[in-house]
Design an enzyme around this catalytic site. Sequence first.
Site, PDB file in Angstrom:
ATOM      1  N   HIS A  77      -8.474  72.754 -40.326  1.00 36.15           N
ATOM      2  CA  HIS A  77      -8.080  73.758 -39.431  1.00 36.15           C
ATOM      3  C   HIS A  77      -6.504  74.103 -39.964  1.00 36.15           C
ATOM      4  O   HIS A  77      -6.154  75.420 -39.690  1.00 36.15           O
ATOM      5  CB  HIS A  77      -7.944  72.950 -38.112  1.00 36.15           C
ATOM      6  CG  HIS A  77      -6.963  73.634 -37.260  1.00 36.15           C
ATOM      7  ND1 HIS A  77      -7.540  74.707 -36.798  1.00 36.15           N
ATOM      8  CD2 HIS A  77      -6.026  73.305 -36.264  1.00 36.15           C
ATOM      9  CE1 HIS A  77      -6.280  75.181 -35.519  1.00 36.15           C
ATOM     10  NE2 HIS A  77      -5.572  74.451 -35.518  1.00 36.15           N
ATOM     11  N   HIS A  87       1.558  72.092 -38.488  1.00 32.64           N
ATOM     12  CA  HIS A  87       1.749  72.340 -37.133  1.00 32.64           C
ATOM     13  C   HIS A  87       1.243  70.998 -36.126  1.00 32.64           C
ATOM     14  O   HIS A  87       1.597  71.049 -35.231  1.00 32.64           O
ATOM     15  CB  HIS A  87       1.351  73.650 -36.499  1.00 32.64           C
ATOM     16  CG  HIS A  87      -0.469  73.781 -36.429  1.00 32.64           C
ATOM     17  ND1 HIS A  87      -1.137  74.083 -37.404  1.00 32.64           N
ATOM     18  CD2 HIS A  87      -0.997  73.711 -35.322  1.00 32.64           C
ATOM     19  CE1 HIS A  87      -2.324  74.079 -37.092  1.00 32.64           C
ATOM     20  NE2 HIS A  87      -2.132  73.705 -35.875  1.00 32.64           N
ATOM     21  N   GLU A 136       2.197  65.627 -34.010  1.00 34.37           N
ATOM     22  CA  GLU A 136       1.772  65.170 -32.812  1.00 34.37           C
ATOM     23  C   GLU A 136       0.359  64.376 -32.985  1.00 34.37           C
ATOM     24  O   GLU A 136       0.235  63.398 -32.285  1.00 34.37           O
ATOM     25  CB  GLU A 136       1.014  66.523 -32.084  1.00 34.37           C
ATOM     26  CG  GLU A 136       0.303  65.993 -30.814  1.00 34.37           C
ATOM     27  CD  GLU A 136      -0.246  67.331 -30.237  1.00 34.37           C
ATOM     28  OE1 GLU A 136      -0.867  67.280 -29.019  1.00 34.37           O
ATOM     29  OE2 GLU A 136       0.133  68.606 -30.640  1.00 34.37           O
ATOM     30  N   ASP A 137      -0.508  64.375 -34.250  1.00 35.09           N
ATOM     31  CA  ASP A 137      -1.547  63.718 -34.619  1.00 35.09           C
ATOM     32  C   ASP A 137      -1.454  62.724 -35.607  1.00 35.09           C
ATOM     33  O   ASP A 137      -2.388  61.880 -35.774  1.00 35.09           O
ATOM     34  CB  ASP A 137      -2.428  64.701 -35.075  1.00 35.09           C
ATOM     35  CG  ASP A 137      -3.158  65.830 -33.863  1.00 35.09           C
ATOM     36  OD1 ASP A 137      -2.899  65.376 -33.081  1.00 35.09           O
ATOM     37  OD2 ASP A 137      -3.604  66.691 -34.461  1.00 35.09           O
ATOM     38  N   ASP A 177      -3.013  79.614 -34.568  1.00 37.59           N
ATOM     39  CA  ASP A 177      -3.746  78.248 -34.113  1.00 37.59           C
ATOM     40  C   ASP A 177      -4.768  78.632 -33.130  1.00 37.59           C
ATOM     41  O   ASP A 177      -6.086  78.220 -33.412  1.00 37.59           O
ATOM     42  CB  ASP A 177      -2.785  77.346 -33.565  1.00 37.59           C
ATOM     43  CG  ASP A 177      -3.470  76.271 -33.015  1.00 37.59           C
ATOM     44  OD1 ASP A 177      -4.155  75.461 -33.620  1.00 37.59           O
ATOM     45  OD2 ASP A 177      -3.148  75.854 -31.790  1.00 37.59           O
ATOM     46  N   ASP A 186     -14.540 108.074 -28.190  1.00 42.52           N
ATOM     47  CA  ASP A 186     -13.466 107.726 -29.036  1.00 42.52           C
ATOM     48  C   ASP A 186     -13.963 106.357 -29.556  1.00 42.52           C
ATOM     49  O   ASP A 186     -13.320 105.764 -29.766  1.00 42.52           O
ATOM     50  CB  ASP A 186     -12.108 107.774 -28.651  1.00 42.52           C
ATOM     51  CG  ASP A 186     -12.104 107.178 -27.372  1.00 42.52           C
ATOM     52  OD1 ASP A 186     -13.051 106.964 -26.563  1.00 42.52           O
ATOM     53  OD2 ASP A 186     -10.814 106.960 -26.931  1.00 42.52           O
TER      54      ASP A 186
END
Length: 558
Positions: A61, A85, A89-90, A152, A273
């Site tokens: 990821h 990122h 947190e993880d 993300d 279009d």
Amino acid sequence: MFDHDLPLPRWLEHSLDCLSKDSPCSLDALNSKILLAVAFDFAFRFHEGQFRATGEPYIVHPLAVSNILYNAGSSPSVIIAGLLHDIVEDTQITSQRIEIHFGSEVRLLVEGVTKLGKIHSLNYTEARAENLHKLFITMANDIRVVLVKLADRLHNMRTIASLHGEKQQRIAWETREIYAPLANRLGIACFQWELEDLAFKILEPDVFLKIQSYVAANRSEREFRVSQIVNLLKNHLSILNSNNSHIEGRTKHLYGLWSKMQSQQRTFEDIYDVAGLRIITPDVESCYSSLSIIYQVFCPILGRFKDYIGLPKPNGYQSLHTAVIGISRPIEMQIRTNEMHQIAEYGIASHVRYKEGGSPAEVKSKCFNWLYQFAEWQENNEPNRHSDYLALVKEDLLIDDLYVFTPKGDLIHLNPGSSAVDFAYFVNTSIGDCFQQVAINGYLCPFSTALQNGDVIQVFTDKYPSPKLDWLNYLSTSTAHTYIRQWYVDRYNWDESIRIGRLLIERELGSDGLYVLLNSNSIARMMSYHGFITIKDLISALGYGEIILNYLMNYLRG
């Protein structure tokens, strides 16, 4: 150290190659590539043993997010933030450790994204509102945070099939209602279109497949017709600029086609279009020269020309738009320089000053004044009613159809239907509070006058603030409405005013006074006249003295 059994994108492989002794990289490039390689190894080691809902190792990821950011032209710091990122947190890694290894800039970007994930609530609407509240505050400090957030979200939408149906629906709805429009406001078309189509596929699967089959059924005939027009234009444009223009056909994304069918109440066959042409020229002068040649070859359709080069969109988008009678049917055309094309596709990621490594303070642009003003208001106004906050975000931040000017020529964008009151509060809160008169195109006009594209607005103010509740009748933006309400709330006790107002009503109309008030035939008309949105507004104004009791009783009786 870098022994990873994973398929890696080319740019990351090249970063690893640059670590060899015979690397041809310059010193600056080498430093950036070393950091990219180290960041990947860092993320790989600390996410090891974690897995996604798809069953893949979790590192897949952040690697995909960083690849999306790389392809969007983001700077190395943003790409590294994409790799890292989720790590704070993880895992057990702290933001301080991120700074030690990768610098303060990467730390702040990672912290900005991490803060968005730490929402603890059993109520999904509340969690979503809190998350967006933090997102816009963080974006105002460094707008690049939203690039990581959108990348993300894009990869999560690409792999959403691994989630259960209800969660898919929830995420897809939020993507279409908030994140895709946000990508549009930031000018990141490549993110917007894919997010919209991925959400469309989840939310209206049957309609999605039907539109997809319509587009596929006519592809060969459409491509042949477009190729004829391309060849014809190439012959004429080559005389103008020595064949330096690039012409390409494009098919509109599926959600865009479906939205047009819905808004115009037309069938797919009536949408002419579906395909269009994009002409990339060497310079601005060639854009206008190319337009002239196009009009010599094809008949223009009246009312279909827009000059976004002379008058760019608020997100920085520039291009000439026109529609002509092509071969057997009309066709849309866009004309822009290569630099304009990069900004149109990738928005803030293509901003020159980002690529030059400017600090967040240096890269603030007039294109994003709407964001900075909204964030400034938010810093002192936590969302009390989360459903209202979500509506405010959608109404005030995700619409940009009206363009007006200050007397100095500065471009201001507002919601359609905005009035001079909206304009005053958008420019500055204190100007809105002290607003007294307005001149539109040099003429004094009522506050309620709806502004039109191209209007020049001059606001006259008083020395002391005195916003009026009846201004609420003329507002199109929720933020202006909130400012006015807040001005009154800050100056008297709201709950106490409601209590006093109730007592006054009961004294005049008895214990059932509130019921009598609510069932009066004229109460709705009176509330509208004074700009009261709810019955509590009226009762509090009565208790505060904004509305006199005798006046209220006479209105109800008469």
